[in-house]
Design an enzyme around this catalytic site. Structure first.
Site, PDB file in Angstrom:
ATOM      1  N   CYS A   1       6.691  -5.722  15.541  1.00 54.53           N
ATOM      2  CA  CYS A   1       6.355  -4.755  16.596  1.00 54.53           C
ATOM      3  C   CYS A   1       4.895  -5.009  16.991  1.00 54.53           C
ATOM      4  O   CYS A   1       4.035  -5.152  16.124  1.00 54.53           O
ATOM      5  CB  CYS A   1       6.568  -3.336  16.086  1.00 54.53           C
ATOM      6  SG  CYS A   1       8.261  -3.081  15.525  1.00 54.53           S
TER       7      CYS A   1
ATOM      8  N   CYS B   1       6.416  -7.161   6.787  1.00 54.48           N
ATOM      9  CA  CYS B   1       7.629  -6.752   7.502  1.00 54.48           C
ATOM     10  C   CYS B   1       8.130  -7.960   8.272  1.00 54.48           C
ATOM     11  O   CYS B   1       7.339  -8.710   8.844  1.00 54.48           O
ATOM     12  CB  CYS B   1       7.313  -5.605   8.465  1.00 54.48           C
ATOM     13  SG  CYS B   1       8.787  -4.951   9.289  1.00 54.48           S
TER      14      CYS B   1
ATOM     15  N   SER C   1      11.913   4.970  15.249  1.00 55.63           N
ATOM     16  CA  SER C   1      10.730   4.510  15.973  1.00 55.63           C
ATOM     17  C   SER C   1      11.159   4.064  17.361  1.00 55.63           C
ATOM     18  O   SER C   1      11.515   2.903  17.563  1.00 55.63           O
ATOM     19  CB  SER C   1      10.096   3.337  15.220  1.00 55.63           C
ATOM     20  OG  SER C   1       9.600   3.788  13.990  1.00 55.63           O
ATOM     21  N   LEU C   2      11.135   4.987  18.303  1.00 56.93           N
ATOM     22  CA  LEU C   2      11.671   4.685  19.636  1.00 56.93           C
ATOM     23  C   LEU C   2      10.622   3.974  20.510  1.00 56.93           C
ATOM     24  O   LEU C   2      10.819   2.858  20.948  1.00 56.93           O
ATOM     25  CB  LEU C   2      12.172   5.976  20.289  1.00 56.93           C
ATOM     26  CG  LEU C   2      12.996   5.768  21.547  1.00 56.93           C
ATOM     27  CD1 LEU C   2      14.285   5.017  21.267  1.00 56.93           C
ATOM     28  CD2 LEU C   2      13.324   7.118  22.212  1.00 56.93           C
TER      29      LEU C   2
ATOM     30  N   CYS D   1       1.810  -2.941  15.618  1.00 55.42           N
ATOM     31  CA  CYS D   1       1.775  -2.606  14.186  1.00 55.42           C
ATOM     32  C   CYS D   1       1.067  -3.694  13.386  1.00 55.42           C
ATOM     33  O   CYS D   1       1.416  -4.876  13.482  1.00 55.42           O
ATOM     34  CB  CYS D   1       3.215  -2.430  13.677  1.00 55.42           C
ATOM     35  SG  CYS D   1       3.318  -2.193  11.904  1.00 55.42           S
TER      36      CYS D   1
ATOM     37  N   GLU E   1       0.828  -1.195   0.000  1.00 55.40           N
ATOM     38  CA  GLU E   1       0.000   0.000   0.000  1.00 55.40           C
ATOM     39  C   GLU E   1       0.871   1.256   0.000  1.00 55.40           C
ATOM     40  O   GLU E   1       1.953   1.272   0.578  1.00 55.40           O
ATOM     41  CB  GLU E   1      -0.924  -0.011   1.214  1.00 55.40           C
ATOM     42  CG  GLU E   1      -1.874  -1.193   1.147  1.00 55.40           C
ATOM     43  CD  GLU E   1      -2.855  -1.261   2.307  1.00 55.40           C
ATOM     44  OE1 GLU E   1      -3.964  -1.772   2.078  1.00 55.40           O
ATOM     45  OE2 GLU E   1      -2.542  -0.823   3.414  1.00 55.40           O
TER      46      GLU E   1
ATOM     47  N   CYS F   1      -0.948   5.516  10.156  1.00 55.03           N
ATOM     48  CA  CYS F   1       0.295   4.823  10.544  1.00 55.03           C
ATOM     49  C   CYS F   1       0.011   3.473  11.148  1.00 55.03           C
ATOM     50  O   CYS F   1      -0.789   3.364  12.071  1.00 55.03           O
ATOM     51  CB  CYS F   1       0.995   5.578  11.668  1.00 55.03           C
ATOM     52  SG  CYS F   1       1.695   7.087  11.207  1.00 55.03           S
TER      53      CYS F   1
END
Ligand code: SAH
Ligand code: SF4
Length: 383
Positions: A133, A129, A238-239, A136, A109, A358
């Site tokens: 995480c 991915c 991305s902490l 996500c 996407e 996001c």
């Protein structure tokens, strides 16, 4: 079409594959070499580049600065291809999302987010991915593959097609910025991302400056320095947590590259300065990472790094194990960070009605086993 994506045994398309080589995605040098073998002068390769990336032409017949016989020969051997748009969605807030399908049936996407003074394209770097995480949606996609340069640049070209932005406008663009914040971990697909970004940044083509491009990473430390010195794009990290214990759980790559190592890489990121700060993304998860004490710890961690903080309200997806922090908690967190001298905007979720915000991107494509690809990527990042 979507049912095909959900079922890997169904072929993507019954149309015979086009055997012609795609010219999109070849670096400038590779296009020159390809044309040399084809018997064309270097200036012909430059003209082709202009037609492909500045004018957006997909049909050789329209490339009128090239001799007719050369155009005909090109069309026999080559194509200028875009990924197929299998679905296009528009949000009430103007955000647009394209679901792109590649010849092997895999999908990603791409999202365009218009704002008053800019238009940002959120680009994917992998199908799914390899990382997982916990907050996500992309990380829940079962299997994964890297995108090729043509598939990354192709996202920008599809957006330009849809926005009617050919030839590349010098100003008043609707596509002014690119963020690598779509599906995938860009630094686990470094070579393809680098080739694609060099094409995107080329001044005689798509012509987006490195200052308008931001690469977001979950923290692949060995590739961060390379990214800064070779590409010079803006960096976002991305902490999401201030202790290794919590970050190990939320962003599992932290087990390989813990917070101290990650921040060291940021401290020495080539090209960062007070004018070009590193963005630290922090997703706000209710009762998990959103206390005032954690805001103070964040500020202490960032000391000495030219940084800004981007607070992202958690965007829910079906079955997600978290909730978004309350508005009051986000405000209190943001105030602490701001008072310590860091810009700390709260990112407004965009395109939520089309699942374009996001962390909501996910397609049902299936290919390589996550574990296999992860091993290869780890090895590549360390090499
Ligand atoms: N893989 C890269 C880039 C893609 S994710 C990375 O992790 O940085 C882009 C940003 O969206 C990251 O900061 C990611 O942590 C964040 N994100 C992922 N899921 C989210 C969700 N459900 N809500 C809000 N932000 C999310
Ligand atoms: Fe991958 Fe980024 Fe999602 Fe983590 S947040 S699973 S690294 S896309």
């Amino acid at each position: 079409m979507d049912s095909h994506a959900a079922n890997p045994s169904v072929p993507a398309s019954t149309a015979p594959a086009d055997p012609r080589k795609n010219l999109v995605g070849l670096s400038r040098e590779a296009l020159l070499a390809e044309m040399a073998v084809f018997g064309a002068e270097p200036f012909r390769a430059r003209q082709l580049w202009h037609w492909i990336y500045h004018r957006g032409a997909t049909d050789f017949a329209l490339m009128t600065t090239l001799a007719k016989t050369f155009r005909e020969r090109l069309a026999e051997a080559y194509a200028v291809r875009r990924p197929e748009v299998s679905r296009a969605l528009a949000s009430v807030d103007g955000t647009r999302k394209w679901l792109l399908r590649f010849p092997d049936g895999q999908e990603v996407e791409t999202v365009h987010i218009p704002e008053e003074d800019r238009g940002t394209l959120c680009v994917s770097s992998q199908v799914g991915c390899t990382l997982t995480c916990k907050f996500c949606h992309t990380g829940t996609q079962r299997l994964v593959r890297n995108l090729e340069p043509a598939e990354i640049v192709g996202q920008v070209m599809v957006a330009r097609d849809a926005l009617g932005e050919w030839p590349s406008p010098a100003e008043d663009r609707q596509l002014t910025n690119i963020v690598l914040m779509g599906m995938g971990e860009p630094l686990y697909n470094y070579d393809a991302v680098a080739t694609a970004l060099r094409i995107v940044m080329d001044g005689e083509g798509l012509s987006l400056s490195k200052r308008k491009i931001t690469l977001s990473t979950s923290g692949v430390v060995p590739a961060i320095r390379r990214c800064g010195s070779e590409l010079g794009v803006n960096l976002a990290i991305s902490l999401h947590a201030v202790s290794d214990e919590l970050r190990d759980e939320l962003v599992p790559i932290n087990k390989n590259y813990p917070i101290a190592e990650l921040l060291d890489a940021c401290r020495t990121y080539p090209g960062s300065s007070n004018a070009r700060r590193i963005t630290f993304e922090y997703v706000m998860l209710k009762g998990v990472n959103d206390s005032p004490a954690e805001a103070r710890a964040l500020v202490a961690l960032l000391r000495g790094i030219p940084a800004k903080v981007n607070l992202i309200p958690f965007n829910p997806w079906p079955g997600a194990p978290y909730e978004c922090s309350t508005r009051a908690a986000i405000k209190a967190f943001s105030d602490i960070v701001f008072e310590a001298g860091y810009s700390s905007p709260v990112r407004t979720p965009r395109g939520q009605d089309i699942m374009a915000a996001c962390g909501q991107l996910k397609s049902d494509s299936v290919k390589k086993r996550r574990s296999e690809l992860l091993k290869e990527q780890e090895a590549a990042a360390l090499s």
